[in-house]
Scaffold this active site. Structure first.
Site, PDB file in Angstrom:
ATOM      1  CB  THR A 175      17.649 -53.072   9.727  1.00  0.00           C
ATOM      2  OG1 THR A 175      18.672 -53.243   8.734  1.00  0.00           O
ATOM      3  CG2 THR A 175      17.373 -54.394  10.424  1.00  0.00           C
ATOM      4  CG  HIS A 213      16.274 -52.340  -1.744  1.00  0.00           C
ATOM      5  ND1 HIS A 213      17.188 -53.225  -1.224  1.00  0.00           N
ATOM      6  CD2 HIS A 213      15.775 -52.933  -2.868  1.00  0.00           C
ATOM      7  CE1 HIS A 213      17.257 -54.299  -1.990  1.00  0.00           C
ATOM      8  NE2 HIS A 213      16.405 -54.140  -2.999  1.00  0.00           N
ATOM      9  CB  THR A 214      11.962 -48.399   2.728  1.00  0.00           C
ATOM     10  OG1 THR A 214      12.545 -49.153   3.801  1.00  0.00           O
ATOM     11  CG2 THR A 214      10.751 -49.140   2.199  1.00  0.00           C
ATOM     12  CB  CYS A 215      17.351 -47.892   3.811  1.00  0.00           C
ATOM     13  SG  CYS A 215      16.716 -48.832   5.201  1.00  0.00           S
ATOM     14  CG  PHE A 216      19.539 -47.740  -0.054  1.00  0.00           C
ATOM     15  CD1 PHE A 216      20.557 -47.008   0.521  1.00  0.00           C
ATOM     16  CD2 PHE A 216      19.431 -49.085   0.274  1.00  0.00           C
ATOM     17  CE1 PHE A 216      21.452 -47.591   1.391  1.00  0.00           C
ATOM     18  CE2 PHE A 216      20.327 -49.683   1.146  1.00  0.00           C
ATOM     19  CZ  PHE A 216      21.337 -48.937   1.708  1.00  0.00           C
TER      20      PHE A 216
END
Length: 697
Positions: free
Chosen positions: A375, A661-664
């Site tokens: 997400t 972890h694409t969000c970070f």
């Protein structure tokens, strides 16, 4: 009548005792806290009775000052501002008389400054609601209020000089500037009302208020010259410290843009002044753009800058139009949540975006794919890419790609085969606006014709070159043909156009009775214009209107939709939607990457960058996409991503693939034992079919 030292002044709360000076106060009437100077004392009358009226005027002013200080102490004067707005027009003349009388006795006294400020607020209220010179506001004339305006000009001028020569100066005072504007606006209104249709005014013109009109022009010249010097100072600082970062800026420059905006308003009153104003800004473009990016805010009126693209650059224009969007919130409770099945991407996205009230989309989006753990922002970036690919897929018949540039799209005239096509165009407008608001490059750009339609501009023959090269070529030939040949009717052209839809052809008249109007050398330009209008405006007008409405739903004010596109060049929008077209620079990538668990000198890190350099341009895109969910970099490169990138060391076995972890913006992998082992794993994740579902939260 004159007041002598021997007479007592009666007051409801206290009485001055005989023999006491005028600066002696009872405990109920202490000295004014902000100004402890002695109040000028009236002297006993030693003048002839013929001069008594002058003495009475001076004495009245002094008594007024005394009374005002008393009212200030009792906090009665501020009650003026608590009155309903409709009563401000009655209070303003009273405040004017207070200021005129106080000005005769004490200039730049604290109480006088407060009264002038009160008058400016009342003037602002009155002039904004009904105009300064209306009959309801009695007792006001331009010569009466011009001295107060002139005082504020002097203050601003001194403060501009201070900001120019001192790096510690706070610059122009916001209170002085606010009063300056409050007096300036009714002055301009009164001048415009007086000269009527003679704007711009010649200085040689002699209407009523001619002295004030000439003085305002002198003030314009003086302040513009000062602002030019200030912009030169900003540019020198830019050169000395570099344009990157905010170090070159100090707070003393914060009102420069606001002052320039008011000078722009004054320049419209005088012949030659507007050209002079914009010439200064064109010559100081770098300074102006730096100030726009640093100091312009969402609640500012930036329209005056948006109308003149020649004094701005891409970054400053982008900054101005991006402020037309609501600010994306960080609070997850306010975000519009979406849970979407990849197999039903377009249909479910339509339900989540098109079927909801636009206000619910203003805070931002929270995205999750069904049956996937990932997400957050990385998944949202991937959704934008996928849904835009679906919307602009020619198989869905909403948009058509340009023949010579498959990245560019324009509305499909045949989209009406789908009964929901107009709702889908509104949905498409919302999605594109949301992508811009979230600063996601989606790899889709608009054809020039579509861009001009969104901006409400006319379409010329040269504009259709990319959208319909065949029609462009045909029209050029008609316009360039020999006049005698086209007048011979050898082509057999009339004012009609053949349209093919769903395998059938029909004839559309370009004007009333078009079938019987033969194209000749005299009307061929009109024929070409009507042909272009029917092909690109009439046939897709509904689609463009619905797209525009959907786009406007996401803006803070939907009425800004046309202004948004008018404020940009097509190339600006390309850079905002598509991003950089240059190959990914590995050195730039490496410079913006940090390590956790690894050191830059570790063999795994050395191997990693060697392998990345060996990759094709497409493989690098796939690796970046896997790592960050960013497939198209901003035009400025890695420095304009939301954060730096990170490589994390994990303890998994060597046969594990990297994870992200694409969000970070993190990629994680174990310390592979050899460069060959690492290359094998990286080759897997850079294949086209690999998606961000490999990533985790």
């Amino acid at each position: 009548m004159p007041v002598s030292n021997s007479s007592a002044v009666c007051d409801p709360l206290t009485t001055r005792k005989p023999g006491k000076s005028w600066t002696t106060w009872s405990p109920l009437f202490p000295p004014f806290a902000e100004d402890k100077r002695s109040i000028p004392q009236p002297k006993a009358s030693k003048v002839a009775w013929t001069n008594s009226s002058q003495l009475l005027t001076r004495t009245t002013a002094r008594l007024l000052l005394l009374t005002c200080r008393y009212l200030w102490y009792l906090r009665l004067l501020p009650l003026w501002m608590d009155l309903p707005k409709e009563l401000h027009s009655y209070c303003a003349p009273i405040a004017l008389e207070f200021c005129k009388l106080l000005r005769k006795v004490v200039n730049e006294d604290s109480l006088y400054a407060w009264c002038r400020s009160t008058l400016s607020v009342l003037l602002e209220s009155v002039s904004s609601s009904m105009g300064l010179m209306r009959a309801k506001v009695k007792g006001f004339t331009v010569p009466e209020i011009f001295p107060f305006f002139n005082e504020l000009v002097s203050h601003l001028s001194e403060e501009l000089d201070s900001s120019l020569y001192s790096t510690t100066s706070e610059g122009p005072s916001s209170s002085h500037f606010r009063e300056f504007v409050a007096f300036l606006n009714p002055l301009k209104s009164a001048i415009i009302e007086q000269v009527e249709s003679r704007i711009p005014i010649s200085i040689d013109y002699h209407p009523l208020y001619r002295d004030e009109i000439r003085n305002l022009h002198i003030i314009f010249d003086k302040l513009l010259h000062q602002m030019k010097n200030c912009l030169i100072r900003v540019e020198e600082s830019l050169v000395a410290r570099g344009s990157n970062g905010d170090e070159f800026v100090h707070s003393g420059w914060s009102l420069y843009l606001s002052i320039l905006k008011e000078l722009n308003g004054i320049s419209k009153l005088y012949q030659g002044a507007e050209e002079k104003f914009w010439m200064v800004l064109r010559n100081m473009k770098a300074s102006l753009c730096a100030l726009i990016i640093r100091f312009s805010r969402r609640d500012d009126d930036n329209q005056w800058l948006l109308e003149h693209k020649d004094v701005t650059d891409f970054e400053s224009r982008r900054h101005l139009v991006m402020m037309m969007f609501p600010e994306v919130k960080d609070d997850y409770e306010e975000l519009h949540e979406m849970l979407i099945d990849r197999s039903q991407l377009l249909a479910e996205s339509f339900e989540y975006i098109a079927r909801v009230d636009s206000e619910s989309l203003h805070a931002g989006l929270f995205m999750e794919f069904k049956n996937e753990e990932a997400t957050g922002p990385g998944v949202l970036r991937e959704w934008f890419l996928l849904v835009c690919q679906a919307i602009f897929n020619p198989e869905n018949a909403l948009f058509l790609p340009c023949a010579y540039d498959r990245r560019r799209f324009f509305p499909n005239p045949a989209s009406r085969m789908d009964p929901l096509h107009l709702e889908y165009f509104s949905f498409a407008g919302r999605v594109i606006a949301l992508a811009l608001m979230h600063k996601v490059q989606v790899g889709i750009v608009f054809d020039r014709v579509f861009f001009l339609q969104l901006a409400g501009m006319d379409i010329s023959l040269e504009d259709i070159r990319e959208a319909d090269p065949c029609l462009y070529s045909s029209c050029k030939k008609v316009l360039e043909m020999d006049a005698e040949f086209i007048d011979s009717d050898a082509l057999g052209l009339t004012f009609v156009r053949e349209v093919e839809e769903l395998g059938s052809r029909r004839v559309v008249e370009l004007c009333a009775g078009g079938k019987s109007i033969v194209v000749n050398s005299r009307n061929r330009q009109e024929y070409v214009n009507l042909l272009i209008r029917d092909r690109f405006s009439t046939s897709t007008s509904e689609q463009v209107d619905y797209f525009s409405q959907g786009f406007g739903h996401i803006l803070s004010n939907s009425r800004l939709q046309k202004i948004f596109f008018q404020s940009l060049e097509l190339e600006d929008l390309d850079r905002m939607l598509y991003g950089s077209e240059s190959p990914i620079c590995v050195d730039d990538w490496k410079a913006h990457t940090e390590y956790n668990g690894y050191k830059e000198s570790d063999p795994q890190i050395t191997w990693f960058w060697e392998i990345v350099r060996e990759m094709s341009a497409d493989q690098r895109k796939q690796l970046l996409f896997f790592w960050t969910s960013v497939k198209y970099l901003p035009v400025e490169g890695f420095r304009c991503l939301a954060s730096r990138l990170y490589i994390y060391k994990t303890s998994e076995p060597y046969d594990y693939l990297p994870s992200s972890h694409t969000c970070f913006y993190r990629i994680c992998f174990p310390p592979y034992p050899s460069v060959g082992e690492m290359r094998k794993r990286l080759n897997v994740i850079t294949q086209e079919h690999i998606r961000c579902s490999f990533g985790t939260w």
